[in-house]
Design an enzyme around this catalytic site. Sequence first.
Site, PDB file in Angstrom:
ATOM      1  N   PRO A   9       0.921  -1.260   0.082  1.00 18.36           N
ATOM      2  CA  PRO A   9       0.045  -0.232  -0.002  1.00 18.36           C
ATOM      3  C   PRO A   9       0.834   1.305   0.022  1.00 18.36           C
ATOM      4  O   PRO A   9       1.722   1.240   0.724  1.00 18.36           O
ATOM      5  CB  PRO A   9      -0.730  -0.076   1.437  1.00 18.36           C
ATOM      6  CG  PRO A   9      -0.943  -1.484   1.715  1.00 18.36           C
ATOM      7  CD  PRO A   9       0.217  -2.048   1.155  1.00 18.36           C
ATOM      8  N   GLY A  10       0.514   2.246  -0.888  1.00 17.66           N
ATOM      9  CA  GLY A  10       1.163   3.390  -0.551  1.00 17.66           C
ATOM     10  C   GLY A  10       2.293   3.730  -1.425  1.00 17.66           C
ATOM     11  O   GLY A  10       3.013   4.525  -1.578  1.00 17.66           O
ATOM     12  N   THR A  11       2.277   2.405  -2.319  1.00 17.19           N
ATOM     13  CA  THR A  11       3.610   2.564  -3.139  1.00 17.19           C
ATOM     14  C   THR A  11       3.309   3.477  -4.705  1.00 17.19           C
ATOM     15  O   THR A  11       4.124   3.638  -5.536  1.00 17.19           O
ATOM     16  CB  THR A  11       4.268   1.270  -3.597  1.00 17.19           C
ATOM     17  OG1 THR A  11       3.254   0.625  -3.905  1.00 17.19           O
ATOM     18  CG2 THR A  11       5.095   0.868  -2.379  1.00 17.19           C
ATOM     19  N   GLY A  12       2.244   3.835  -4.706  1.00 16.21           N
ATOM     20  CA  GLY A  12       2.010   4.789  -5.895  1.00 16.21           C
ATOM     21  C   GLY A  12       1.261   4.007  -7.032  1.00 16.21           C
ATOM     22  O   GLY A  12       1.341   4.347  -8.333  1.00 16.21           O
ATOM     23  N   LYS A  13       0.778   3.036  -6.950  1.00 13.11           N
ATOM     24  CA  LYS A  13      -0.103   2.318  -7.924  1.00 13.11           C
ATOM     25  C   LYS A  13      -1.278   2.996  -8.603  1.00 13.11           C
ATOM     26  O   LYS A  13      -1.085   3.299  -9.615  1.00 13.11           O
ATOM     27  CB  LYS A  13      -0.608   0.829  -7.410  1.00 13.11           C
ATOM     28  CG  LYS A  13       0.437  -0.137  -6.720  1.00 13.11           C
ATOM     29  CD  LYS A  13      -0.455  -1.358  -6.116  1.00 13.11           C
ATOM     30  CE  LYS A  13      -1.062  -1.178  -5.089  1.00 13.11           C
ATOM     31  NZ  LYS A  13      -0.546  -0.666  -3.862  1.00 13.11           N
TER      32      LYS A  13
ATOM     33  N   HIS B 142      14.556   1.109  30.984  1.00 15.06           N
ATOM     34  CA  HIS B 142      14.046   0.039  29.957  1.00 15.06           C
ATOM     35  C   HIS B 142      14.535   0.759  28.365  1.00 15.06           C
ATOM     36  O   HIS B 142      15.314  -0.056  27.755  1.00 15.06           O
ATOM     37  CB  HIS B 142      12.542   0.231  29.829  1.00 15.06           C
ATOM     38  CG  HIS B 142      12.120  -0.769  28.884  1.00 15.06           C
ATOM     39  ND1 HIS B 142      11.231  -1.730  29.173  1.00 15.06           N
ATOM     40  CD2 HIS B 142      11.958  -0.512  27.378  1.00 15.06           C
ATOM     41  CE1 HIS B 142      10.818  -2.511  27.921  1.00 15.06           C
ATOM     42  NE2 HIS B 142      11.364  -1.648  26.809  1.00 15.06           N
ATOM     43  N   GLU B 143      14.525   2.010  28.215  1.00 17.59           N
ATOM     44  CA  GLU B 143      14.765   2.570  27.003  1.00 17.59           C
ATOM     45  C   GLU B 143      16.366   2.497  26.892  1.00 17.59           C
ATOM     46  O   GLU B 143      17.135   2.203  25.855  1.00 17.59           O
ATOM     47  CB  GLU B 143      14.209   3.847  26.617  1.00 17.59           C
ATOM     48  CG  GLU B 143      12.672   4.084  26.369  1.00 17.59           C
ATOM     49  CD  GLU B 143      12.071   3.008  25.598  1.00 17.59           C
ATOM     50  OE1 GLU B 143      12.854   2.799  24.493  1.00 17.59           O
ATOM     51  OE2 GLU B 143      11.177   2.456  25.782  1.00 17.59           O
TER      52      GLU B 143
ATOM     53  N   HIS C 235      17.640  -0.868  25.873  1.00 17.84           N
ATOM     54  CA  HIS C 235      17.454  -1.069  24.523  1.00 17.84           C
ATOM     55  C   HIS C 235      18.611  -0.430  23.652  1.00 17.84           C
ATOM     56  O   HIS C 235      19.202  -0.896  22.964  1.00 17.84           O
ATOM     57  CB  HIS C 235      16.302  -0.463  24.069  1.00 17.84           C
ATOM     58  CG  HIS C 235      14.953  -1.127  24.096  1.00 17.84           C
ATOM     59  ND1 HIS C 235      14.953  -2.424  23.785  1.00 17.84           N
ATOM     60  CD2 HIS C 235      13.937  -0.827  24.611  1.00 17.84           C
ATOM     61  CE1 HIS C 235      13.760  -3.011  24.137  1.00 17.84           C
ATOM     62  NE2 HIS C 235      13.024  -1.928  24.602  1.00 17.84           N
TER      63      HIS C 235
HETATM   64  P1  ADP Z   1      -1.593   2.628  -3.671  1.00 23.67           P
HETATM   65  O1  ADP Z   1      -0.308   1.961  -4.388  1.00 23.67           O
HETATM   66  O2  ADP Z   1      -1.677   2.365  -2.491  1.00 23.67           O
HETATM   67  O3  ADP Z   1      -2.622   2.832  -4.843  1.00 23.67           O
HETATM   68  P2  ADP Z   1      -1.394   5.605  -4.384  1.00 23.67           P
HETATM   69  O4  ADP Z   1      -0.932   5.340  -5.646  1.00 23.67           O
HETATM   70  O5  ADP Z   1      -2.508   5.966  -3.871  1.00 23.67           O
HETATM   71  O6  ADP Z   1      -0.831   4.161  -3.415  1.00 23.67           O
HETATM   72  O7  ADP Z   1      -0.401   6.498  -3.456  1.00 23.67           O
HETATM   73  C1  ADP Z   1      -0.669   7.431  -2.545  1.00 23.67           C
HETATM   74  C2  ADP Z   1       0.095   8.648  -2.661  1.00 23.67           C
HETATM   75  O8  ADP Z   1       1.315   8.508  -2.262  1.00 23.67           O
HETATM   76  C3  ADP Z   1      -0.166   9.415  -3.641  1.00 23.67           C
HETATM   77  O9  ADP Z   1      -1.324  10.198  -3.933  1.00 23.67           O
HETATM   78  C4  ADP Z   1       1.202  10.324  -3.935  1.00 23.67           C
HETATM   79  O10 ADP Z   1       1.004  11.291  -3.249  1.00 23.67           O
HETATM   80  C5  ADP Z   1       2.188   9.337  -3.080  1.00 23.67           C
HETATM   81  N1  ADP Z   1       3.095   8.838  -3.916  1.00 23.67           N
HETATM   82  C6  ADP Z   1       3.329   7.355  -3.818  1.00 23.67           C
HETATM   83  N2  ADP Z   1       4.313   6.955  -4.442  1.00 23.67           N
HETATM   84  C7  ADP Z   1       4.724   7.989  -5.096  1.00 23.67           C
HETATM   85  C8  ADP Z   1       5.753   8.279  -6.012  1.00 23.67           C
HETATM   86  N3  ADP Z   1       6.510   7.378  -6.600  1.00 23.67           N
HETATM   87  N4  ADP Z   1       5.928   9.734  -6.483  1.00 23.67           N
HETATM   88  C9  ADP Z   1       5.311  10.528  -5.919  1.00 23.67           C
HETATM   89  N5  ADP Z   1       4.334  10.598  -5.065  1.00 23.67           N
HETATM   90  C10 ADP Z   1       4.022   9.178  -4.614  1.00 23.67           C
HETATM   91 ZN    ZN Z   2      11.023  -1.822  25.059  1.00 23.70          ZN
HETATM   92 MG    MG Z   3      -4.418   2.339  -4.545  1.00 27.29          MG
END
Ligand code: ADP
Ligand code: ZN
Ligand code: MG
Length: 616
Positions: free
Chosen positions: A192-196, A412-413, A416
């Site tokens: 998730p969030g890799t920019g698909k 504790h910290e 670590h």
């Molecule tokens: P998913 O892979 O979950 O579909 P998204 O494409 O929705 O992720 O990415 C979420 C947001 O993260 C994007 O709207 C953008 O702002 C940012 N983002 C993710 N990857 C990139 C990238 N390679 N370059 C620029 N922005 C990115």
């Molecule tokens: Zn700890």
């Molecule tokens: Mg997505």
Amino acid sequence: MFLVVAALFSLYGNVGQKTERVGLEKFISQINAGEVESVSVEGDNMKITLKDGAVEEVKKEAGDTLSGLLSNFGVDQSKLTGVKIEIRQNEGLSFWLGAILPFLLPFLLIGVFIYFMMRSVQGANSRAMMFGQSQAKEFSKDTKDRITFKDVAGVKEAKEELLEVVEFLRHPKKFQELGARIPRGVLLLGSPGTGKTLLSRAVAGEANVPFFHISGSEFVEMFVGVGASRVRDLFKKAKKNTPCIVFIDEIDAVGRKRGSGLGGSHDEREQTLNQILVEMDGFDPNTNIIVMAATNRPDVLDPALLRPGRFDRQVVLDNPDIADREAILKIHARKKPLSKEVSLRQVAERTPGFSGADLANLLNEAAILSARRNKKIIQMDELFEAVEKVMLGPERKSRVITQKEKKITAYHEAGHAVVAHFMPHTDPVHKISIIARGRAGGYTLKLPTEDKHMYSRTEYIEEISVLLAGYLTEREIFGEVTTGATSDLRRATSLSRRLITDYGMSNKLGPRTYGEKEEMIFLGREIHEQRDYSEKVAEQIDQEISSFIDDAGRAALVIIKEKKETLEAVVRELMARETIERGEFEKIAGAKKTAAEDEKIGPTKEVGHVPEKLEM
Ligand code: ADP
Ligand code: ZN
Ligand code: MG
């Protein structure tokens, strides 16, 4: 409505009452007195306007004419010369309306009522007909905020692959002449969030062809068959608009392996998936439709989706490495005023394991922080603070802790940190804090100096030592432990289990995996792991986990005992200042000695009592 009508009637009635009803004899006497200005005859009614402006109404006998009437009463002809007499026919519209309206009105009202009812029913009907239609959105090419490949940083290979696809659509001839078949489906894989989603929108921006965008979950509806008919409709639309791209986001919502469902709700999904398969097979090889899809769960996809001829191209989007992180930060910093001294490279260094979405979020948090501090530009301080906030959740300075709790957390910290510092393969300590953050009571932040994709057994064992160090320090100093170490222990246990069952790192159990991770969803819960090993092996695994943890714990304890002075010094500093940065820490503990310069890195290994999200 009835109230309005009633009000109108009473108004109308009021107007009528202004004209006075008078008897014949008064009318005659008024004529004789010469007070009458005009008379208008309408059927049996006469409207009399007097010279002083008053209006009267007089009824005459049916059949009687005005002239007959006047002569009957012996009115003087000379008196009549000044009076205007007007005879009006009775058939005026107003007459008929006046006569019919009272009867017609109720019917009219009922009619209107029925009409509206019919209309709304019909609306619902046609909406029901729309039900099976896909709600695919079409991207228009000339929107203001059009996204192109320039807006996507990193993911070089993915971009190349997709550029090829775009090229195919623009100049199909070029490829067809060489006998190349246009790829039918491109599957974007990545966490998730890799920019698909972003990348797919960039393709839409680049391609200059219609782009239909729909999310897998939009196929799913309460009724069986709707999903399939939406798929049909989507592809029908697409075929009308060739060349075009169809993008199905989050395809795992419908594309899960068939036949693994418990309970009946899976029929619908399977039908939808079947329909997608049928449609993808049904293209004529020369139709220029390319189906793109994205998912972060490639492991659950039905194998039929992945075979050649369907999604035969698979593009993997990785979490960005340091250079890509810097590039992504640059893209998102474009509209934000950064102070001159800001080095996005340093931010990128501190954020291994962050996804593109995390980085975008980080810059946003930094902007919010700066605004709250009434600054006009974003500075390094805010950026670093935002890094920690995204990583661990917001600081909770206001949480009241007793002096005793504070002391326990400090030990504790510090435990670590000291163990991490004196182990040869761990990452350098960047920051130690006993300020509560997110769910953690305190945290020790270690950061790798480079990105790394492979980890050795030694590194993992040392990692377990570091995880256990907090617990062991508490026990060493106070003679007992607190609940603060719970999540450390859980992570240490699950990590050592994984070493044995997934990575084959146990000498006793050998190079094989244990447990088939199969996914089934039942009552909203994922049931994991099918045992493919015997009861006896299960026992051995348990023993092995314990022995890994014992070994790691012993190694940690040696350091804790040996470096007690350093530990105490760190605790003193923590009690006084709550947070220690790397420089200050190394002043106390000395520079970190690593085993070998070329093998010292790992993912963000942060070892507070951490939110689940950070589990390795
Ligand atoms: P998913 O892979 O979950 O579909 P998204 O494409 O929705 O992720 O990415 C979420 C947001 O993260 C994007 O709207 C953008 O702002 C940012 N983002 C993710 N990857 C990139 C990238 N390679 N370059 C620029 N922005 C990115
Ligand atoms: Zn700890
Ligand atoms: Mg997505």
